[in-house]
Design an enzyme around this catalytic site. Structure first.
Site, PDB file in Angstrom:
ATOM      1  N   GLU A  64       0.825  -1.208   0.000  1.00 41.80           N
ATOM      2  CA  GLU A  64       0.000   0.000   0.000  1.00 41.80           C
ATOM      3  C   GLU A  64       0.860   1.259   0.000  1.00 41.80           C
ATOM      4  O   GLU A  64       1.955   1.272   0.567  1.00 41.80           O
ATOM      5  CB  GLU A  64      -0.863   0.029   1.266  1.00 41.80           C
ATOM      6  N   ASP A 235      -7.395  -4.879   9.015  1.00 47.29           N
ATOM      7  CA  ASP A 235      -6.993  -3.663   8.313  1.00 47.29           C
ATOM      8  C   ASP A 235      -6.925  -3.854   6.803  1.00 47.29           C
ATOM      9  O   ASP A 235      -6.178  -3.175   6.107  1.00 47.29           O
ATOM     10  CB  ASP A 235      -5.640  -3.151   8.862  1.00 47.29           C
TER      11      ASP A 235
HETATM   12  N1  NAD Z   1      -4.061  -0.809  12.316  1.00 52.27           N
HETATM   13  C1  NAD Z   1      -2.822  -0.509  12.077  1.00 52.27           C
HETATM   14  O1  NAD Z   1      -2.443   0.662  11.994  1.00 52.27           O
HETATM   15  C2  NAD Z   1      -1.816  -1.618  11.943  1.00 52.27           C
HETATM   16  C3  NAD Z   1      -0.444  -1.316  11.902  1.00 52.27           C
HETATM   17  C4  NAD Z   1       0.458  -2.366  11.866  1.00 52.27           C
HETATM   18  C5  NAD Z   1       0.006  -3.683  11.822  1.00 52.27           C
HETATM   19  N2  NAD Z   1      -1.341  -3.918  11.805  1.00 52.27           N
HETATM   20  C6  NAD Z   1      -1.868  -5.274  11.768  1.00 52.27           C
HETATM   21  O2  NAD Z   1      -1.724  -5.808  13.082  1.00 52.27           O
HETATM   22  C7  NAD Z   1      -1.628  -7.239  12.991  1.00 52.27           C
HETATM   23  C8  NAD Z   1      -0.454  -7.703  13.817  1.00 52.27           C
HETATM   24  O3  NAD Z   1       0.743  -7.279  13.190  1.00 52.27           O
HETATM   25  P1  NAD Z   1       2.137  -7.897  13.641  1.00 52.27           P
HETATM   26  O4  NAD Z   1       3.186  -7.153  12.887  1.00 52.27           O
HETATM   27  O5  NAD Z   1       2.199  -7.969  15.114  1.00 52.27           O
HETATM   28  O6  NAD Z   1       1.954  -9.380  13.048  1.00 52.27           O
HETATM   29  P2  NAD Z   1       2.698 -10.716  13.501  1.00 52.27           P
HETATM   30  O7  NAD Z   1       2.535 -11.679  12.381  1.00 52.27           O
HETATM   31  O8  NAD Z   1       4.084 -10.411  13.988  1.00 52.27           O
HETATM   32  O9  NAD Z   1       1.863 -11.221  14.774  1.00 52.27           O
HETATM   33  C9  NAD Z   1       0.537 -11.633  14.688  1.00 52.27           C
HETATM   34  C10 NAD Z   1       0.262 -12.635  15.800  1.00 52.27           C
HETATM   35  O10 NAD Z   1      -1.123 -12.961  15.790  1.00 52.27           O
HETATM   36  C11 NAD Z   1      -1.236 -14.316  16.177  1.00 52.27           C
HETATM   37  N3  NAD Z   1      -2.553 -14.796  15.809  1.00 52.27           N
HETATM   38  C12 NAD Z   1      -3.054 -15.104  14.577  1.00 52.27           C
HETATM   39  N4  NAD Z   1      -4.338 -15.536  14.673  1.00 52.27           N
HETATM   40  C13 NAD Z   1      -4.652 -15.489  16.003  1.00 52.27           C
HETATM   41  C14 NAD Z   1      -5.813 -15.802  16.747  1.00 52.27           C
HETATM   42  N5  NAD Z   1      -6.910 -16.267  16.148  1.00 52.27           N
HETATM   43  N6  NAD Z   1      -5.798 -15.606  18.093  1.00 52.27           N
HETATM   44  C15 NAD Z   1      -4.683 -15.160  18.731  1.00 52.27           C
HETATM   45  N7  NAD Z   1      -3.530 -14.868  18.067  1.00 52.27           N
HETATM   46  C16 NAD Z   1      -3.522 -15.026  16.731  1.00 52.27           C
HETATM   47  C17 NAD Z   1      -0.068 -14.987  15.467  1.00 52.27           C
HETATM   48  O11 NAD Z   1       0.260 -16.251  16.041  1.00 52.27           O
HETATM   49  C18 NAD Z   1       1.040 -13.933  15.640  1.00 52.27           C
HETATM   50  O12 NAD Z   1       1.829 -14.181  16.790  1.00 52.27           O
HETATM   51  C19 NAD Z   1      -1.508  -7.562  11.522  1.00 52.27           C
HETATM   52  O13 NAD Z   1      -2.765  -8.018  11.061  1.00 52.27           O
HETATM   53  C20 NAD Z   1      -1.132  -6.243  10.881  1.00 52.27           C
HETATM   54  O14 NAD Z   1      -1.564  -6.161   9.546  1.00 52.27           O
HETATM   55  C21 NAD Z   1      -2.239  -2.915  11.874  1.00 52.27           C
END
Ligand code: NAD
Length: 347
Positions: A64, A235
């Site tokens: 993006e 997101d």
């Molecule tokens: N809103 C925003 O501004 C923003 C910014 C950055 C990241 N994000 C989003 O936040 C999320 C997390 O990002 P990250 O970098 O920490 O990712 P990451 O992959 O490092 O961590 C995600 C974690 O979620 C766990 N997980 C997956 N499904 C699950 C469930 N059903 N129950 C419990 N845990 C579960 C995984 O095992 C993993 O440890 C992503 O979806 C990312 O796109 C959003």
């Protein structure tokens, strides 16, 4: 060969220098100051250029571009989201960004934004929580213990006074990593075996899971009255975290509705589902939490203005420090019309 003029040089903050900057400022101070910077820009929200970010979707993720401008500075971030990456030893989210002078169009900062995105997302959740959670909220349930989770937790401690975190992830190794990283940081850490256990007694719940589908991390019967939820992992189109019944029961607060409608929990809801724009709460135009029993939901998808605030903060902070390198990024011939001559003289 001629040396580049000072106008050709753009300060570049590498990952190494971003990490040094965070330590130089202090992590909690950095998060507090960044939350204040984001808040300042939410207060002047109407003056910004705004558009939903420009996505390029594939079967496995999204790339993006996120631009905005306040009329003086222009900023954009490149960011990806690839939930499958983590299992391949790669980051789910990486990013870099740029700030430019609107008057000349010349860039004034080029920066890594993988670390900075985690910081700004945490600062934004903390700012939303400060405005929406019950006063004296102390206990956080942090569901999804990946790359974002420690930043989210520490920002909520620094900005809102959270003193206890209850962790849950489907992968216990992620929870153990998060608990170990948070140890000794002045916060009580409890590792939980289910989402139900994690949210027991929580004042604030943050969901930051990554899966490229519609998950139901929280269902209606799990969540008690009075809780504030930051749902930040939903997101993208088709990527949500909450059951629609709990979304319906909560009062929803969003960043930029046109983007949240496509990417946030809001995508599950009918077109007439009510929500409040968070910037209106922050500058006093709208009411946030109405009473102690209300469930408030920050449907955070991440908006360009938050990245702009973060880039401007870093731009200010690196002044007078060694935490950047100048990159020869802009061709700047002495005679602006003699770009060709400049290239030929370089032989
Ligand atoms: N809103 C925003 O501004 C923003 C910014 C950055 C990241 N994000 C989003 O936040 C999320 C997390 O990002 P990250 O970098 O920490 O990712 P990451 O992959 O490092 O961590 C995600 C974690 O979620 C766990 N997980 C997956 N499904 C699950 C469930 N059903 N129950 C419990 N845990 C579960 C995984 O095992 C993993 O440890 C992503 O979806 C990312 O796109 C959003």
């Amino acid at each position: 060969m001629n040396q580049p003029s000072h106008l050709a040089l753009v300060p570049f903050v590498s990952v190494e220098n971003m990490m040094k900057l965070v330590h130089h400022v202090g992590l909690e101070t950095f998060l507090k100051e960044l939350a204040a910077e984001v808040e300042t820009d939410f207060k002047r929200w109407p003056i910004f250029d705004k558009a939903p970010r420009v996505p390029s979707h594939s079967d496995v993720g999204v790339i993006e571009l996120m631009p905005t401008s306040d009329g003086e500075l222009y900023g954009f971030k490149y960011v990806n989201g690839h939930p499958k990456n983590m299992k391949e030893g790669l980051q789910t989210v990486t990013g870099f960004g740029l700030l430019a002078n609107v008057n000349t169009g010349y860039p004034v900062l080029f920066s890594e934004m993988t670390v900075l995105t985690a910081l700004r997302t945490a600062a934004t959740s903390a700012m939303a929580t400060k405005h929406l959670a019950r006063p004296n909220s102390k206990t956080l349930a942090m569901i999804g213990n990946g790359a974002q989770s420690e930043f989210q937790t520490i920002a909520l401690k620094a900005v809102c006074g959270i003193d206890t975190v209850r962790l849950y992830d489907i992968d216990p190794a992620a929870t153990a990593k998060c608990a170990s990283n948070l140890a000794g940081r002045g916060i009580t850490v409890i590792q939980c075996k289910s989402p139900e256990e994690a949210i027991e007694g929580a004042d604030v719940i943050t969901t930051a899971t990554a899966d490229k589908e519609m998950q139901t991390i929280l269902t209606d019967n799990m969540v008690g009255n009075g809780v504030h939820i930051n749902a930040i992992g939903g997101d993208c189109p088709g990527k949500t975290e909450l059951h629609s019944d709990i979304v319906a029961r909560a009062s929803m607060f969003v960043e930029y509705p046109e983007q949240t409608r496509i990417e946030g929990e809001l995508q599950q809801m009918p077109l007439d589902h009510p929500f409040t724009e968070l910037w209106e709460v922050i500058n006093g135009k709208a009411t946030g939490r109405k009473d102690a029993a209300e469930i408030t939901l920050f449907d955070g998808v991440g908006f360009a203005i938050e990245d702009f605030s973060a880039l401007r903060y870093v731009h200010d902070k690196i002044k007078g420090t060694e935490f950047f390198k100048n990159l020869d990024m802009i061709a700047d011939p002495d005679d602006p019309r003699d770009l060709f001559g400049m290239v030929m003289r370089a032989k």
